[in-house]
Design an enzyme around this catalytic site. Sequence first.
Site, mmCIF file in Angstrom:
data_model
loop_
_atom_site.group_PDB
_atom_site.id
_atom_site.type_symbol
_atom_site.label_atom_id
_atom_site.label_comp_id
_atom_site.label_asym_id
_atom_site.label_seq_id
_atom_site.Cartn_x
_atom_site.Cartn_y
_atom_site.Cartn_z
ATOM 1 N N THR A 67 0.815 -1.214 0.000
ATOM 2 C CA THR A 67 0.000 0.000 0.000
ATOM 3 C C THR A 67 0.852 1.270 0.000
ATOM 4 O O THR A 67 0.356 2.354 -0.298
ATOM 5 C CB THR A 67 -0.905 0.065 1.250
ATOM 6 O OG1 THR A 67 -0.074 0.040 2.416
ATOM 7 C CG2 THR A 67 -1.861 -1.105 1.295
ATOM 8 N N CYS A 71 2.056 2.916 9.458
ATOM 9 C CA CYS A 71 1.057 3.035 10.509
ATOM 10 C C CYS A 71 1.686 2.970 11.890
ATOM 11 O O CYS A 71 2.813 2.544 12.064
ATOM 12 C CB CYS A 71 0.059 1.867 10.419
ATOM 13 S SG CYS A 71 -1.177 2.080 9.156
ATOM 14 N N CYS A 75 -2.987 0.789 14.846
ATOM 15 C CA CYS A 75 -3.905 1.300 13.826
ATOM 16 C C CYS A 75 -5.026 0.311 13.544
ATOM 17 O O CYS A 75 -4.831 -0.892 13.503
ATOM 18 C CB CYS A 75 -3.162 1.593 12.531
ATOM 19 S SG CYS A 75 -4.271 2.288 11.278
ATOM 20 N N ARG A 78 -6.709 -2.628 8.222
ATOM 21 C CA ARG A 78 -6.643 -4.087 8.086
ATOM 22 C C ARG A 78 -5.258 -4.598 8.440
ATOM 23 O O ARG A 78 -4.260 -3.988 8.054
ATOM 24 C CB ARG A 78 -6.975 -4.454 6.639
ATOM 25 C CG ARG A 78 -7.268 -5.918 6.483
ATOM 26 C CD ARG A 78 -7.897 -6.161 5.144
ATOM 27 N NE ARG A 78 -6.873 -6.180 4.109
ATOM 28 C CZ ARG A 78 -7.017 -6.860 2.975
ATOM 29 N NH1 ARG A 78 -8.122 -7.527 2.736
ATOM 30 N NH2 ARG A 78 -6.060 -6.832 2.074
ATOM 31 N N ARG A 100 4.120 6.695 2.940
ATOM 32 C CA ARG A 100 3.263 7.826 3.293
ATOM 33 C C ARG A 100 2.543 7.539 4.603
ATOM 34 O O ARG A 100 2.192 6.394 4.867
ATOM 35 C CB ARG A 100 2.187 8.058 2.219
ATOM 36 C CG ARG A 100 2.731 8.401 0.855
ATOM 37 C CD ARG A 100 1.567 8.777 -0.083
ATOM 38 N NE ARG A 100 0.486 7.778 -0.085
ATOM 39 C CZ ARG A 100 0.512 6.656 -0.791
ATOM 40 N NH1 ARG A 100 1.543 6.370 -1.551
ATOM 41 N NH2 ARG A 100 -0.510 5.816 -0.730
HETATM 42 ZN ZN LIG Z 1 -2.763 3.520 10.185
#
Ligand SMILES: [Zn+2]
Length: 386
Positions: A67, A71, A75, A78, A100
């Site tokens: 992705t 995170c 978080c 998923r 990101r």
């Molecule tokens: Zn996250």
Amino acid sequence: MQRSLPGCQTADMTYLQSGTGSAHITMAATPSPAEIRSIVEHDPRWAAIVTRDRRADATFFYSVKTTGIYCRPWCGARRPNPANVQFHETAAGAERAGFRPCRRCHPDRSPEDREHVARVAHACRALESGDETPSLATLARHAGLSPHHFHRVFKAATGVTPREYAAAHRAKRVRQALGRDGASITDAIYAAGFNSSGRFYEAAADTIGMTPSAYRSGGLQAEIRFAVAQCSLGSILVARSEKGICAILLGDDPDALVRDLQDTFPKAALIGGDRAFEQMVARVIGFVEKPDAGLDLPLDIRGTAFQQRVWQALRRVPAGKTVSYAELARRIGAASSIRAVARACAANTIAIAIPCHRVVRTDGSLSGYRWGVDRKRRLLQREGGS
Ligand SMILES: [Zn+2]
């Protein structure tokens, strides 16, 4: 379809069964399923991810190759396939690796940042209420930060200093109060939340650039000198207040220009210019004929805060360039206010010095011009623009 891996009985492995469902590792140089099992069983970071353990916050971050996002351990996104996961000690490390920040858990904001946003919001409310602007020291003390640190945090969150924030808010209250029909200036002072007229007049002078009664009486109490002359674009009216040029109007009919000036400044005392004034008009005409030379005279620009932002942005559009309404709106940070930007352009009373003729439609066509599209076309041709 669930896939259970032999020998996986720890709680840490549940994500493998309920997560992406893929235990096949196809990438080169990635761990084998057995190695992954071992990693997950023995690395406490995975336990934190699986249980979404908030206590692990900021102890590490994880990124997901598929992705491109990283995170916080807890978080709610998923749960990732461990084959795609990389750990980072810091958010900066994850960003350096090209990931990101997740929009859900904001791993790029430190817990202090999030706390600071709440404290800044609280300070904003304090700045908005009452007529005494709290001092920086007081605001900082309430936020539990040093004045220097608080100033920096406030500016980072709002884009302005606490003093600027308070001034902008007071300006709004002053305008709202003065705009109320039938209210006396004394009423306006109290309606704006000021306890003393002295402070109100101070705020008014700071924010609307004139005394409240001058604002009430149609903009300019002082005299406005003006003259009408001829230039290559037809008739031109130049008007000047004590502060600077307040109107440059263009047209075919000199009388219509004078009426326009009266309508714009209904309460001002209009006085015909003398010989010295005519020399100034000659300089303005020189500028109109050759706008790229610039106008070396002060302007008296009056309008709402929004109009002033639009006009200041217009003044930064150089001769020979054009800009669309949408682009202008974007430049003042109000991308969705294209109609309001167009209205502000149309309300300009200082032709050419505030170059509203350099605004065109997004497709490059000319759109309107307060002083006639034909004049706009000639101006743009003269400047070598489109
Ligand atoms: Zn996250």
